[in-house]
Write a protein that holds these residues in place. Structure first.
Motif, PDB file in Angstrom:
ATOM      1  N   ALA A 174      43.478  47.412  34.461  1.00 34.10           N
ATOM      2  CA  ALA A 174      42.635  48.416  35.167  1.00 34.10           C
ATOM      3  C   ALA A 174      42.167  49.370  33.910  1.00 34.10           C
ATOM      4  O   ALA A 174      41.951  50.678  34.900  1.00 34.10           O
ATOM      5  N   ALA A 175      42.448  48.981  33.058  1.00 33.64           N
ATOM      6  CA  ALA A 175      41.557  49.893  31.665  1.00 33.64           C
ATOM      7  C   ALA A 175      40.438  49.922  32.046  1.00 33.64           C
ATOM      8  O   ALA A 175      39.557  49.763  32.404  1.00 33.64           O
ATOM      9  N   SER A 176      40.096  51.197  31.010  1.00 30.45           N
ATOM     10  CA  SER A 176      38.600  50.835  30.932  1.00 30.45           C
ATOM     11  C   SER A 176      37.916  50.830  30.530  1.00 30.45           C
ATOM     12  O   SER A 176      38.451  50.254  29.716  1.00 30.45           O
ATOM     13  N   PRO A 177      36.636  49.850  30.737  1.00 28.98           N
ATOM     14  CA  PRO A 177      35.869  48.642  29.830  1.00 28.98           C
ATOM     15  C   PRO A 177      35.636  49.332  28.586  1.00 28.98           C
ATOM     16  O   PRO A 177      35.295  48.252  27.735  1.00 28.98           O
ATOM     17  N   LEU A 178      35.124  50.209  28.302  1.00 26.00           N
ATOM     18  CA  LEU A 178      34.622  50.567  27.425  1.00 26.00           C
ATOM     19  C   LEU A 178      35.809  50.964  26.383  1.00 26.00           C
ATOM     20  O   LEU A 178      36.771  51.539  25.876  1.00 26.00           O
ATOM     21  N   SER A 182      37.865  36.729  31.480  1.00 26.85           N
ATOM     22  CA  SER A 182      38.175  37.505  32.911  1.00 26.85           C
ATOM     23  C   SER A 182      39.137  38.680  32.956  1.00 26.85           C
ATOM     24  O   SER A 182      38.877  39.656  33.896  1.00 26.85           O
ATOM     25  N   LEU A 183      39.629  39.365  31.717  1.00 29.79           N
ATOM     26  CA  LEU A 183      40.252  40.206  31.254  1.00 29.79           C
ATOM     27  C   LEU A 183      38.718  41.411  31.812  1.00 29.79           C
ATOM     28  O   LEU A 183      39.359  42.707  31.919  1.00 29.79           O
ATOM     29  N   LEU A 184      38.138  41.465  29.865  1.00 32.25           N
ATOM     30  CA  LEU A 184      36.727  42.414  30.150  1.00 32.25           C
ATOM     31  C   LEU A 184      36.390  42.383  31.225  1.00 32.25           C
ATOM     32  O   LEU A 184      35.896  43.355  31.486  1.00 32.25           O
ATOM     33  N   LYS A 185      36.164  40.901  31.891  1.00 36.49           N
ATOM     34  CA  LYS A 185      34.979  41.648  33.522  1.00 36.49           C
ATOM     35  C   LYS A 185      35.943  41.580  34.608  1.00 36.49           C
ATOM     36  O   LYS A 185      34.917  43.202  35.646  1.00 36.49           O
ATOM     37  N   ARG A 186      37.533  42.111  35.346  1.00 31.97           N
ATOM     38  CA  ARG A 186      38.390  42.769  35.845  1.00 31.97           C
ATOM     39  C   ARG A 186      37.652  44.065  35.560  1.00 31.97           C
ATOM     40  O   ARG A 186      37.721  45.345  35.851  1.00 31.97           O
ATOM     41  N   ARG A 187      38.081  44.338  33.931  1.00 31.20           N
ATOM     42  CA  ARG A 187      37.968  45.548  33.732  1.00 31.20           C
ATOM     43  C   ARG A 187      36.428  46.426  34.171  1.00 31.20           C
ATOM     44  O   ARG A 187      36.361  47.688  34.299  1.00 31.20           O
ATOM     45  N   ALA A 188      35.515  46.090  34.095  1.00 27.77           N
ATOM     46  CA  ALA A 188      34.206  46.116  33.711  1.00 27.77           C
ATOM     47  C   ALA A 188      33.998  46.056  35.199  1.00 27.77           C
ATOM     48  O   ALA A 188      32.830  46.657  35.947  1.00 27.77           O
ATOM     49  N   GLY A 189      34.642  45.467  36.072  1.00 30.29           N
ATOM     50  CA  GLY A 189      34.376  45.538  37.762  1.00 30.29           C
ATOM     51  C   GLY A 189      33.337  44.457  38.461  1.00 30.29           C
ATOM     52  O   GLY A 189      32.510  44.810  39.078  1.00 30.29           O
ATOM     53  N   VAL A 190      33.209  43.382  37.045  1.00 27.47           N
ATOM     54  CA  VAL A 190      32.234  42.482  37.719  1.00 27.47           C
ATOM     55  C   VAL A 190      32.272  41.317  37.656  1.00 27.47           C
ATOM     56  O   VAL A 190      33.682  40.832  37.704  1.00 27.47           O
TER      57      VAL A 190
END
Length: 281
Positions: free
Chosen positions: A109-113, A236-244
């Motif tokens: 749920a953390a910000s992707p940025l 996978s974590l980066l994509k979840r944070r980015a919502g893609v």
């Protein structure tokens, strides 16, 4: 979707076959540079925003740096590997020390940025390109292929074993489909590959055994398999944070380039350090 995946895979295999068969090293080096650039663009889209100008600029810069590095190496005797050594060492340390903590926390749920991950992305992608390119120039395509097969076996064994026997989730907050049973199968597959391939000259397995002995190579192969899994989970974590779902749509049916090489980027820096003594010279 299956038809797209098959067509894309056939095209990629044909391209890889052509660049490996070329008499000049340039086609293979340029192919690696293009993959590095695409993955850089995709990585920065995840950490700076999908419409980020910085992401596109990063891809262009990575390609130009890779081409310049290749041109310099092909003209130097011996080639200067200091930039590569720095990038490889930093990358390996981050994958071994920092990424496991981030993946275990699994804060999807953390910000992707993220400035930190936006800086690390180009560094580790350059390290991966440089290491593979240098190994190709020094040992040939077969050696590089034997290292990449290590990563592919970890992924394939984990996938099929997980589907057949998986009962316990490995990292449900990051990637619900991955299981402990699948991960163990991936580790076993990599250990087996390293020990089997070590019987052939000019393979990564042979280099690992020569440096660390058979028991040492088996243990380090297990570590490399674990890092391979971490690389997959981290993306996978980066994509979840980015919502893609995918890093991009560059490869129809397969997602993006980074989707296909996420484990390679994690494994290669550490893999080359483990056989470091002679090939840095």
């Amino acid at each position: 979707m299956l038809k797209q995946r098959v067509i894309t895979a056939i095209v990629l295999l044909a391209v890889i076959g052509l660049v490996i068969a070329a008499t000049s090293p340039w086609p293979f080096l340029l192919f690696l540079a293009l993959a590095c650039a695409c993955a850089g663009w995709e990585w920065l889209r995840l950490t700076t925003g999908t419409a980020s100008f910085v992401a596109g600029l990063t891809g262009v810069v990575l390609f130009l740096v890779a081409v310049l590095q290749a041109w310099l190496w092909l003209g130097q005797t011996p080639p200067d590997t200091v930039p590569m050594m720095v990038a490889v060492t930093v990358s390996a340390l981050v994958w071994l020390v920092v990424v496991p903590v981030v993946v275990v926390r699994g804060d999807a749920a953390a910000s992707p940025l993220s400035l930190a991950w936006s800086i690390f992305g180009p560094i580790t992608l350059y390290a991966t390109w440089a290491a593979l390119a240098y190994l190709y120039l020094k040992h040939g395509a077969g050696y590089v292929l034997s290292l990449l097969v290590l990563v592919w076996i970890a992924d394939i064994a984990a996938y099929f074993a997980g589907r057949a026997f998986g009962r316990h989730k490995l990292a449900p907050r990051v990637s619900p489909g991955k299981t402990i049973e699948g991960a163990l199968a991936g580790v076993a597959g990599v250990v087996a590959w390293v020990l089997i391939s070590a019987n052939w000259d000019s393979t990564y397995g042979a280099s690992l055994v020569a440096r660390w002995s058979w028991p040492g190579a088996a243990g380090l192969a297990a570590v490399l398999a674990a890092v391979s899994i971490l690389g997959d989970l981290f993306e996978s974590l980066l994509k979840r944070r980015a919502g893609v779902k995918d890093s991009s749509g560059l490869l129809p049916g397969h997602g993006g380039v980074y989707d296909r090489i996420d484990a390679v980027v994690a494994v290669v820096p550490l893999a080359v350090l483990l056989t470091g003594g002679s090939w840095f010279k």
